[in-house]
Design an enzyme around this catalytic site. Sequence first.
Site, PDB file in Angstrom:
ATOM      1  N   HIS A  34       0.785  -1.187   0.203  1.00 28.90           N
ATOM      2  CA  HIS A  34      -0.075  -0.107   0.108  1.00 28.90           C
ATOM      3  C   HIS A  34       0.978   1.250   0.062  1.00 28.90           C
ATOM      4  O   HIS A  34       0.667   2.255  -0.758  1.00 28.90           O
ATOM      5  CB  HIS A  34      -0.839   0.102   1.388  1.00 28.90           C
ATOM      6  CG  HIS A  34      -1.980  -1.047   1.492  1.00 28.90           C
ATOM      7  ND1 HIS A  34      -1.854  -1.969   2.504  1.00 28.90           N
ATOM      8  CD2 HIS A  34      -2.900  -1.483   0.717  1.00 28.90           C
ATOM      9  CE1 HIS A  34      -2.629  -2.832   2.341  1.00 28.90           C
ATOM     10  NE2 HIS A  34      -3.402  -2.491   1.309  1.00 28.90           N
ATOM     11  N   ARG A 184      -4.058 -10.295   4.172  1.00 24.57           N
ATOM     12  CA  ARG A 184      -4.542 -11.461   4.574  1.00 24.57           C
ATOM     13  C   ARG A 184      -3.435 -12.632   5.059  1.00 24.57           C
ATOM     14  O   ARG A 184      -3.693 -13.555   5.546  1.00 24.57           O
ATOM     15  CB  ARG A 184      -5.381 -12.174   3.250  1.00 24.57           C
ATOM     16  CG  ARG A 184      -6.574 -11.658   3.292  1.00 24.57           C
ATOM     17  CD  ARG A 184      -7.679 -12.319   2.163  1.00 24.57           C
ATOM     18  NE  ARG A 184      -9.178 -11.862   2.036  1.00 24.57           N
ATOM     19  CZ  ARG A 184      -9.408 -11.175   1.250  1.00 24.57           C
ATOM     20  NH1 ARG A 184      -8.688 -10.556   0.245  1.00 24.57           N
ATOM     21  NH2 ARG A 184     -10.733 -10.520   1.226  1.00 24.57           N
TER      22      ARG A 184
HETATM   23  P1  AMP Z   1      -6.261  -3.824  -0.392  1.00 25.70           P
HETATM   24  O1  AMP Z   1      -6.284  -2.953   0.687  1.00 25.70           O
HETATM   25  O2  AMP Z   1      -5.957  -5.348  -0.315  1.00 25.70           O
HETATM   26  O3  AMP Z   1      -7.828  -3.551  -1.380  1.00 25.70           O
HETATM   27  O4  AMP Z   1      -5.245  -3.037  -1.476  1.00 25.70           O
HETATM   28  C1  AMP Z   1      -5.284  -1.577  -1.848  1.00 25.70           C
HETATM   29  C2  AMP Z   1      -4.425  -1.276  -2.919  1.00 25.70           C
HETATM   30  O5  AMP Z   1      -3.091  -1.793  -2.497  1.00 25.70           O
HETATM   31  C3  AMP Z   1      -4.836  -2.194  -4.265  1.00 25.70           C
HETATM   32  O6  AMP Z   1      -4.595  -1.430  -5.500  1.00 25.70           O
HETATM   33  C4  AMP Z   1      -3.829  -3.321  -4.317  1.00 25.70           C
HETATM   34  O7  AMP Z   1      -3.740  -3.971  -5.421  1.00 25.70           O
HETATM   35  C5  AMP Z   1      -2.638  -2.777  -3.682  1.00 25.70           C
HETATM   36  N1  AMP Z   1      -1.713  -3.761  -3.136  1.00 25.70           N
HETATM   37  C6  AMP Z   1      -2.098  -4.635  -2.307  1.00 25.70           C
HETATM   38  N2  AMP Z   1      -0.799  -5.684  -2.127  1.00 25.70           N
HETATM   39  C7  AMP Z   1       0.072  -5.004  -2.633  1.00 25.70           C
HETATM   40  C8  AMP Z   1       1.503  -5.369  -2.742  1.00 25.70           C
HETATM   41  N3  AMP Z   1       1.976  -6.630  -2.226  1.00 25.70           N
HETATM   42  N4  AMP Z   1       1.968  -4.684  -3.722  1.00 25.70           N
HETATM   43  C9  AMP Z   1       1.636  -3.602  -4.533  1.00 25.70           C
HETATM   44  N5  AMP Z   1       0.300  -3.233  -4.356  1.00 25.70           N
HETATM   45  C10 AMP Z   1      -0.479  -4.043  -3.623  1.00 25.70           C
END
Ligand code: AMP
Length: 277
Positions: A34, A184
Amino acid sequence: MRVLKTIGELRDYRGGLKGSVGLVPTMGFLHEGHLSLVRRSIIECDHTVVSIFVNPTQFGPAEDFNNYPRDTERDLGLLESAGANAVFLPGVEEMYAPGADTLVLPGRIADRLEGAVRPGHFKGVATVVLKLFNLAQPHRAYFGQKDAQQVAVIRKMVADLNVPVEVVVMPTVREADGLAMSSRNSYLTTEERQAATVLYRSLRLAEDLIAAGERDPVIVRQRMIDLINTEPLASIDYVSVADASSLEELTFVAKPALISLAVRIGRTRLIDNIILS
Ligand code: AMP
């Protein structure tokens, strides 16, 4: 850093901004993945707004909405240190007023892969992302390649609905052993955390096979499946070798190809992918 809890507060804040605005939509429980998006937005935009909202409409009834990890205080500290200008932190009732029932229905690109296993998931994603775009009115919005199909769905929505936002995609941030960072991952026991490395190991295997000249996706998939099946805690939802833009399964490996998979490690469902370009 401003913390905005209502739509009215966000609209007032946005109305007072001059210059470019970057939006980073998240579900919180932040990690380096993030923060890489936040840092990029800070470099590229005059103002960076991060949203933290665990969006109920993108979770299926048997999924982990209630248990999804949350730690708002820690998230706010990380965002403050990173230099974000504002955080939008709405409650569910704020985002979904009683009686609201208009949804964004993505097209066929949302039916495969994640969409096939999680029916309705991308309808929820597209709806909340369009709402966030309408509220924050960003010039740019930042997403991670980790969620490759989400990127494809949002790009398509932006194109099809003429949404005036530039979608910026950042590479997947990984742990030292290759595991893609994910909120997760916090569900994993020590033993499961070790087993979870099999996702990235299988992606690397596919990359190596293709680099060595293998062009049959059936063989690439089977070799990945065989490797994952050596891990007793892993059970496969899907393994895919697809065209990177249409997400259609390939009959011959041509680039750019999206190699993606979803695997359950114990009770935790993990996804990962690489693009061969
Ligand atoms: P989430 O909180 O899982 O909905 O993710 C929010 C944003 O962070 C989304 O655009 C995800 O694709 C990005 N994101 C989550 N994990 C990663 C990671 N390991 N590397 C890069 N971006 C990520």
